[in-house]
Design a protein around this motif. Structure first.
Motif, short mmCIF file in Angstrom:
data_model
loop_
_atom_site.label_atom_id
_atom_site.label_comp_id
_atom_site.label_asym_id
_atom_site.label_seq_id
_atom_site.Cartn_x
_atom_site.Cartn_y
_atom_site.Cartn_z
N ARG A 168 22.44 -44.63 43.67
CA ARG A 168 21.94 -43.29 43.38
C ARG A 168 23.12 -42.32 43.32
N ASP A 169 23.17 -41.53 42.27
CA ASP A 169 24.23 -40.52 42.12
C ASP A 169 25.63 -41.13 42.26
N LEU A 177 20.23 -40.82 53.17
CA LEU A 177 20.60 -42.08 52.52
C LEU A 177 22.08 -42.41 52.64
N VAL A 178 22.87 -41.50 53.19
CA VAL A 178 24.31 -41.73 53.39
C VAL A 178 24.50 -42.35 54.76
N ASP A 179 25.07 -43.55 54.80
CA ASP A 179 25.13 -44.30 56.05
C ASP A 179 26.33 -45.24 56.01
N ALA A 180 27.11 -45.23 57.10
CA ALA A 180 28.32 -46.05 57.14
C ALA A 180 28.02 -47.54 57.11
N ALA A 211 16.35 -48.65 50.13
CA ALA A 211 15.92 -48.95 48.77
C ALA A 211 15.14 -47.78 48.18
N ARG A 212 15.47 -47.44 46.94
CA ARG A 212 14.77 -46.41 46.16
C ARG A 212 14.53 -45.14 46.96
N GLY A 213 15.61 -44.68 47.57
CA GLY A 213 15.55 -43.39 48.23
C GLY A 213 14.60 -43.32 49.39
N VAL A 242 31.69 -48.91 45.58
CA VAL A 242 32.11 -48.94 46.98
C VAL A 242 33.12 -47.82 47.24
N ARG A 243 34.05 -47.63 46.31
CA ARG A 243 35.03 -46.56 46.47
C ARG A 243 34.35 -45.19 46.51
N ARG A 244 33.38 -44.99 45.66
CA ARG A 244 32.65 -43.72 45.66
C ARG A 244 31.86 -43.55 46.96
#
Length: 372
Positions: free
Chosen positions: A206-207, A230-233, A214-216, A252-254
């Motif tokens: 996503r973005d 949804l941002v998680d290490a 999964a799917r937001g 992965v870099r993003r």
């Protein structure tokens, strides 16, 4: 001179991490998740996830007898359907008051550690002995497609970390089956891994970055942190532990860049240093004991060090490793977290996973230096 000082600090802490991890290992193969009995009082147990990760660390240390005992202990605790309870008392009884079940990554990790042990030792006898239990788990993971609680035990959904762990378990289960001449089972497990790999890009991107659900979060069925995003290490951790082939992929870099930015609000990161203290996810409320606000974790910050080493960037990796070294007490005991304002260690003391991840990161650093 500064470089020599850093090298000395790294090697000193590596030795202490090895020593403290081994002190968590019991003769029967049990490995303490943490030595903490109070504040918090719910870590002096055996978690299948943490035990599996600690076993892999013992293998890398060449402590094969201890790793073998750990594997035997781990599979002794397996339930008839090929799964495990969330955590166990040290005598092997399921802990009272378990929460967040099921956790499918805890079912996948023992098979992964089993293959790591075999690859290092060639001990076909042990994997032949354990294979009926390994196959029991693989068959369960083939059939059960229900939502599961995440690695942090806070959200029930379909998770990137968990799917990657299952893929790796299916690949490793297939390799073990092939070694033992189980061609039909090897093919079925391998095909399931390929099927799941094909689904990742459709459900977790996503973005321009990889999301943890999964799917937001459309499949979310329960959460103790309803506002979790949804941002998680754990997405980066999943690539390091389960998929080492795509660490340099643009997605992965993003994701790494998104994660770095996500934790800029920690006051500990306002000092202008390039290495950052990294937490689990920005909305994390857990402070290691209560729920007053999350902090950086040693494990997640070390994931960033290891990832930069994997990309050939010694300087950036060292910047993250130094963040961790700067917040470990002089006695070398590593906790779960360090305070996002003061940097003081807090939460579970002598967390086996923290020691295992410190050793992983340093091994990655050594591997990079050896290539130069």
């Amino acid at each position: 001179m500064l470089h020599e000082l850093l090298e000395g600090r790294i090697e000193r802490q590596r030795g202490l991490s090895r020593e403290h991890l081994l002190s968590n290992v019991r003769p029967d193969g049990t490995i303490l998740t943490s030595t903490s009995r109070r504040y918090p009082d719910y870590y002096h147990y055996l978690w299948p996830r943490d035990l599996s990760i600690a076993i892999a660390a013992l293998v890398r240390l060449g402590e094969y007898r201890k790793a073998e005992r750990g594997l035997r202990r781990l599979f002794e605790l397996q339930r008839e359907d090929g799964t495990w309870h969330q955590r166990y008392c040290l005598d092997g009884a399921p802990a009272q008051g378990n929460w967040a079940e099921p956790q499918h990554d805890q079912f996948a990790l023992p098979t992964i550690s089993c293959l790591a042990y075999y690859n290092a030792t060639g001990d076909e006898g042990l994997i032949r002995e354990l294979y009926p239990r390994i196959a029991r788990t693989c068959e369960f993971l083939l059939k059960d497609k229900s939502p599961t609680w995440d690695v942090w035990e806070q959200v029930c959904s379909y998770h990137y970390w968990t799917i990657e762990a299952i893929i790796k378990a299916m690949e490793d289960g297939s390799r073990i089956a092939a070694v033992l001449g189980k061609a039909e089972e090897a093919a079925r497990y391998r095909n399931e891994a390929l099927r799941l790999i094909g689904e990742l890009k459709n459900y977790f991107v996503r973005d321009g970055y990889i999301t943890c659900e999964a799917r937001g979060g459309a499949y979310r069925q329960g959460a103790s942190v309803p506002g979790k995003g949804l941002v998680d290490a754990s997405v980066l951790g999943a690539h390091l532990y389960f998929d080492g082939h795509h660490l340099g992929h643009p997605l992965v870099r993003r994701t790494v860049a998104v994660l770095e930015e996500a934790f800029a609000f920690y006051p500990i990161n306002w000092n202008g240093a390039r290495g950052k203290a990294i937490g689990r996810y920005p909305e994390d409320p857990y402070d290691g004991i209560w729920f007053t606000g999350g902090n950086p974790w040693y494990i997640t910050t070390l994931w960033f060090a290891e990832w930069h080493y994997s990309q050939g960037d010694l300087r950036r990796g060292d910047e993250y490793l130094k963040v961790v070294l700067d917040h470990i007490p002089r006695d070398g005991h590593i906790y779960e977290q360090f305070n996002r304002v003061t940097g003081a260690p807090q939460g579970a003391r002598d967390l086996s996973w923290s020691y295992a991840q410190f050793l992983r990161a340093v091994d990655a650093r050594r591997g990079l230096i050896a290539l130069r």
